[in-house]
Structures are given as C-alpha cells and as structure tokens.
Design an enzyme around this catalytic site. Sequence first.
Site, PDB file in Angstrom:
ATOM      1  N   GLY A 319       0.818  -1.211   0.000  1.00  0.00           N
ATOM      2  CA  GLY A 319       0.000   0.000   0.000  1.00  0.00           C
ATOM      3  C   GLY A 319       0.842   1.247   0.000  1.00  0.00           C
ATOM      4  O   GLY A 319       2.023   1.226   0.336  1.00  0.00           O
ATOM      5  N   GLY A 321       0.267   5.319   1.156  1.00  0.00           N
ATOM      6  CA  GLY A 321      -0.523   6.430   1.667  1.00  0.00           C
ATOM      7  C   GLY A 321       0.123   7.747   1.321  1.00  0.00           C
ATOM      8  O   GLY A 321       1.136   7.808   0.626  1.00  0.00           O
ATOM      9  N   GLY A 322      -0.463   8.815   1.803  1.00  0.00           N
ATOM     10  CA  GLY A 322       0.040  10.133   1.478  1.00  0.00           C
ATOM     11  C   GLY A 322       1.347  10.473   2.162  1.00  0.00           C
ATOM     12  O   GLY A 322       2.021  11.404   1.770  1.00  0.00           O
ATOM     13  N   ASN A 323       1.718   9.726   3.208  1.00  0.00           N
ATOM     14  CA  ASN A 323       2.934  10.071   3.934  1.00  0.00           C
ATOM     15  C   ASN A 323       3.836   8.886   4.190  1.00  0.00           C
ATOM     16  O   ASN A 323       4.728   8.964   5.024  1.00  0.00           O
ATOM     17  CB  ASN A 323       2.558  10.718   5.270  1.00  0.00           C
ATOM     18  CG  ASN A 323       1.551   9.878   6.032  1.00  0.00           C
ATOM     19  OD1 ASN A 323       1.839   8.749   6.410  1.00  0.00           O
ATOM     20  ND2 ASN A 323       0.362  10.399   6.254  1.00  0.00           N
ATOM     21  N   GLY A 324       3.617   7.806   3.490  1.00  0.00           N
ATOM     22  CA  GLY A 324       4.478   6.660   3.674  1.00  0.00           C
ATOM     23  C   GLY A 324       3.943   5.429   2.984  1.00  0.00           C
ATOM     24  O   GLY A 324       2.885   5.453   2.372  1.00  0.00           O
ATOM     25  N   LYS A 340       3.405   0.206   8.717  1.00  0.00           N
ATOM     26  CA  LYS A 340       3.343   1.500   8.046  1.00  0.00           C
ATOM     27  C   LYS A 340       4.639   2.250   8.307  1.00  0.00           C
ATOM     28  O   LYS A 340       5.004   2.517   9.446  1.00  0.00           O
ATOM     29  CB  LYS A 340       2.156   2.318   8.563  1.00  0.00           C
ATOM     30  CG  LYS A 340       2.021   3.695   7.906  1.00  0.00           C
ATOM     31  CD  LYS A 340       1.637   3.582   6.436  1.00  0.00           C
ATOM     32  CE  LYS A 340       1.508   4.944   5.796  1.00  0.00           C
ATOM     33  NZ  LYS A 340       0.366   5.692   6.274  1.00  0.00           N
ATOM     34  N   ASP A 437     -13.039  11.013  10.181  1.00  0.00           N
ATOM     35  CA  ASP A 437     -12.732  10.756   8.773  1.00  0.00           C
ATOM     36  C   ASP A 437     -13.321   9.428   8.313  1.00  0.00           C
ATOM     37  O   ASP A 437     -12.657   8.623   7.662  1.00  0.00           O
ATOM     38  CB  ASP A 437     -11.225  10.781   8.544  1.00  0.00           C
ATOM     39  CG  ASP A 437     -10.869  11.076   7.086  1.00  0.00           C
ATOM     40  OD1 ASP A 437     -11.725  11.624   6.370  1.00  0.00           O
ATOM     41  OD2 ASP A 437      -9.737  10.769   6.680  1.00  0.00           O
TER      42      ASP A 437
END
Length: 659
Positions: A319, A321-324, A340, A437
Amino acid sequence: MNFFNFSFLILLVNFALICKADPRISEAGLVCGTNRTLPAIIIPEFVKLMEVVSQRVTDHDWGNHNVTSPNISIYALANCYEDLPHQDCLLCYAASRTRLPRCLPGKSGRIYLDGCFLRYDYYNFFNETTDAAEDKVNCTSIIGVANGHELTTLRATAGDLIEKLTGTAEAHGGYAAAHLNGVYGLAQCWKTVNKKGCRECLDKASRDIKGCFPSRDARALMAGCYLRYSTQNFLNDPNEGSSSGKSKGVIVAIVLGVTAFTMLALSVAYTARKRSLTRKRARINLGKISSSYNRSSLNYKYENLEKATNYFDPSTKVGQGGNGSVYKGTLPNGKVIAVKRLFFNTRQWVDEFFNEVNLINGIEHKNLVKLLGCSIEGPESLLVYEFVTNKSLDQYLFDKNKVKILSWEERFRIIVGTAEGIDFLHGGSAIRIIHRDIKSSNVLLDENLEAKIADFGLARCFAADKTHLSTGIAGTLGYMAPEYLVKGQLTEKADVYSYGVLVLEIVCGRKNIAFAEDSGSLLQTVWKLYTTNQVTEALDPLLKGDFPSEEASKVLKVGLLCTQASIALRPSMSEVVKMLTCEDYQIPEPCQPPFLNSSLLTGGSIKSSLRSLVSNTLFKLDEPSSYTTTTTGSSSMQSSSTGPHRSDEFLLKESKNTK
C-alpha cells in the site's frame, strides 16, 4: 595490560577506523523555496519520487527522476560527493531524505550535507548551474578564524587550492579533491550538469567562497555544484587513485578484518549494556509523550520489523498512503502484520502519530482495525497493525476494475458492521472517540468481507462533560457535516453524518461529490427519489435488481436520517444500529439533507466562510487505498491498481484555542 584496558584500546582503534569512513552528515545548508510555493498534494508524488531516487543512489551513488501527475510535476536529484565510499553515501543520502521533508508540504527544497546533496522542485532544474535567489555560502567554522600571518597564508593557499580544484573538476567529470599546505578542498558538480555548466558554477562558487576569509572552513552551496575548503582534513581520501591511497585502503581493510572477530567478542557485554541504557532512555523520553508506549507489548524493535518485511523489500509493499508506504511482514512466530513506514518527522506528523497510538491502543472491537504496536527508534517511525486480507471498501465500489461486485447481503453486513464499530468508538469504551474521517477508503474488509474501520490519525477524545469541541477542520469534503465544515463544531454527530454519506455510497455504488454540478450530489439524488417514492431506483445497477426492496428502502432512509442538516435530528449511532438490526424499531421520517455545490464558493450566505476555509486548506490526494492516511498517525495496507482520482480531502491546522 588488563582485560578492560585492552578492550578499551580495541574500542578506540575501532572508533578511529569508523571515523575514517565518516558519512559526513553534518548539515551545511537547507533551503526551502521562498518564491516557489507548491501545493500539499505534492506529498504523495514526493514519496513515489524518493523511492526511485533511492534505488538509483543505491546503484550509482547518485540519481535523478521526475514524476508527472494530473496535479503537478516534481523533479528530484541526489548526488553523493565522489570521495565518499558507497556505504557512507547511502547513509548520507538517508540522512538527507529524512531531513529534507521539513520543507514539505508547501515549498520546494534543497539540502546540502557535507557528504551529499538532495533537491526537489516543481520544474526541471537538472541543468541549472546557478541560482541568484538561493545560492549561498556557509562561512561558519567550528575550528575558528585565522588572523594576522595565518590569514595571509590562508588567503594564498586556499586561493591557489580553489583555482586548482575548479580546473581539475572541469577536466575530470565534475569532481576534484586535493590538499595544499594544510588546506583541504573538494569541488563537486552534479552529474546532470554539463562540462560548461560545471565551470560556470564553480567559477561563481570560487568567487563567493573567498568572501568567507578569514574562516578556516567554508562551503559554497550552488544550484549546480558544491565547493569546500578547510584547514581540517574532512576528505575520505584526498589522493584518490594514488598508490599510497590504495595502500592505505588495503591496510585499513586488513586491520578491520583482523580486529573484527576480536571486537565482536569483546564488545558483546558493552553492546548489551549500551542497548539496555538506550532502551531505558527511550522509554523515559517516550513516556513524556505517550504513556501507553511504555508497555512492552506495544514497543516493537525497528530491526525486528525490518527483518519481518525483508528490510522493506519492494515485493512486500502492499500500500501507499500520502505520507508513507505499507509493507506486509511476517514475525518469527509466523504472525502476519502490516507495517506502516512513515517518512516525516515534523511536529505535526509526530503529534498525529502519537494521537493514534494513544487513542486506539488497547481498544478492541471486531469492526476496528487493531493497533499492535509502534517503533520510533529507527530512522523512520513505524506503526504496526493486524494485517487485513482484503482491500478497502472504495476499491469494491468505485474502481473501474472492481475487485468483485458486492451482493446486497455483503453490502448490508458491511453497513451494519461499520455502524457497530462507530457506535463502539462513541460509547463502548472508557473514552468517547470521534473518528472525524469516516469514508469508504478507511473501511477495510477482512477475509469474510467484514468491515473494519481504520485510520485514527484525525480522531479526537471527547470528554463526558463536553457538548462539543471547537477545533480545526480536518477530513474529506463530501463526508463532512455542515456545522463542522463551516463552524468547526465537532460532536459525535459529525461521524453520524459521514456514516450516512457512506451508507448511500455503499447502496448506490456511486461516490458523493461535494461540489457536484450537473447531476447533483448523491444526497440530492437520493432525496429527490425518496420524496417521489422511487428511492429504490437509486440502488447500484450492478445489483441487477437482486435485493429486498423493503430492506433497501429502510437502509436508504437511515442514510438520509444520518445526513440531516440539524444535529439534533440525526440519530445516535446506537440508534442507527437498532434501526438496522431490529425489525420493529420505529424509523422517523428524514428531513431534507444539506446540498453543497460549487455556488457556495462564489455566492450565498456562507460564501465568506467557505472561501476562508478553502483558501487555508492543504489539499492532497484521496488515494484509493486501504488505511490511506490524512496524517502521519494513520496507516495504509493495500494499494489500488488504479491511479489517484479527484481529491476532496483537506486538512486545516488545529486550533489550540477552545471556543
């Protein structure tokens, strides 16, 4: 000589040899662009870009690459100085990659370490030689300044050395290192700069750096090159290529080989003690931030997680994500986990990281993804989760190449499971938690397609005596309750609203677009059909009519109830669970939900409020991946095969004032 003295001597020898291979990670300069503002959506592209550059540095000690998306083009260049051995180059690059994100999310950045250079920008700068706005010199010297006769000698010697370096570098591929009468120097042009550009850059660097006299150590930090002189030997091998240099390297290698086994035996006790003290200090320091981390079950060793993921091998990546990135790992006991790997270390990212750890540590529910632990002792912070086999819900609903078409029974089970998970957050544990969220990409599906809510980086604890919180806005447009979007007023009913939108999306197989123009938002469409007793026409055509009409109508009615404009009229999540699971539970009639469209950005009664909100938002990609994060505290596990789509997600800085 006793045992301890001998051990100490060996340690000194080892230390001296290590110093010979110093990766030179002292920071010579960091420049965050002042006149080149980049949007926050650069972060996902930055992560992808760094992965390619990292591999090229690993292979060649330098690398450049660019990534182009519908949102932006971004370019990056990394270059180690040629006197640096390969392993030291990798260490230096890793340090620069960790520090450079201080310029994110809104600006370009370049960082000069004493052993390497790293830069990213939104335009192709690869052939750039000088930059009048951002070129600079660093005249700071920890070894003092020359005076009197020393200054005269320094001017003459360093001046001659600089001229020699610039000429040699131009003729030998952009690199030169030398020493002259106790002054050492290095000139390095970036590999993307041609011979003429290298000369132009070094000429300017030599003129500028001479202004640093009487400093005994100075650096010129140019767009296309780096130049340094020092009265202290900072070079790995100033006579690179000479027979004496090679002999010295052979000697060092032999000494290292001879002492390696001895050092291994003698340092066992020392290393064990040192690690014990390090862990103790780490626990003390971390206890000031997160008391939950003191539990041994939560604290994972960085090196163990490295091994579990085969040292973050690309083949284990599941995967983005936006930061890792997120990697599938297997622990020695066979347990499969999701790790993560977070790339950012700014205060905001750290705060969100610990926010998630503190809030959901120890909270267990069948419809919540379980946090297993974390690690902050390595170069990147890591979050460890249970591994959820299947992908996120949005990939079943909105991807062009859907993983599978969900049946009505599967959709209904996901709707109920998500409701039970949110209900548990709101009142099933010792603290009330607002997720903030709730959306399809934050609902994961396990092997039985049971829903599991993920991403608690934006979650907030809600005291029992509070009616609401006044806070900065964070979340995803299209899922955000109107009172929260406009006023920053946060209650559990904000989650209820988001859940209502999610229900309609699951049933209708259509994404709710916050500012829909032609066909109207999903809320508007469902409401119109509901008022004309045609609500079942809103169901996903892929179901092909295979659904119980009465149950489908009830679920859509619950979705409309949850998305009502009035906070008081929205049901609690415990009531929602009863509406869905109890056949005889009375469901009230919903009122019209709020319809947000783009006209609100240019006119209407809340024009100024929304314009103020949007102008201060940090837009970024709402990627179709599970555990996709809006902040560092969250995680992602599975990636979609499709590219990013339109983003309605934004984050405002948290307000520290309570209204």
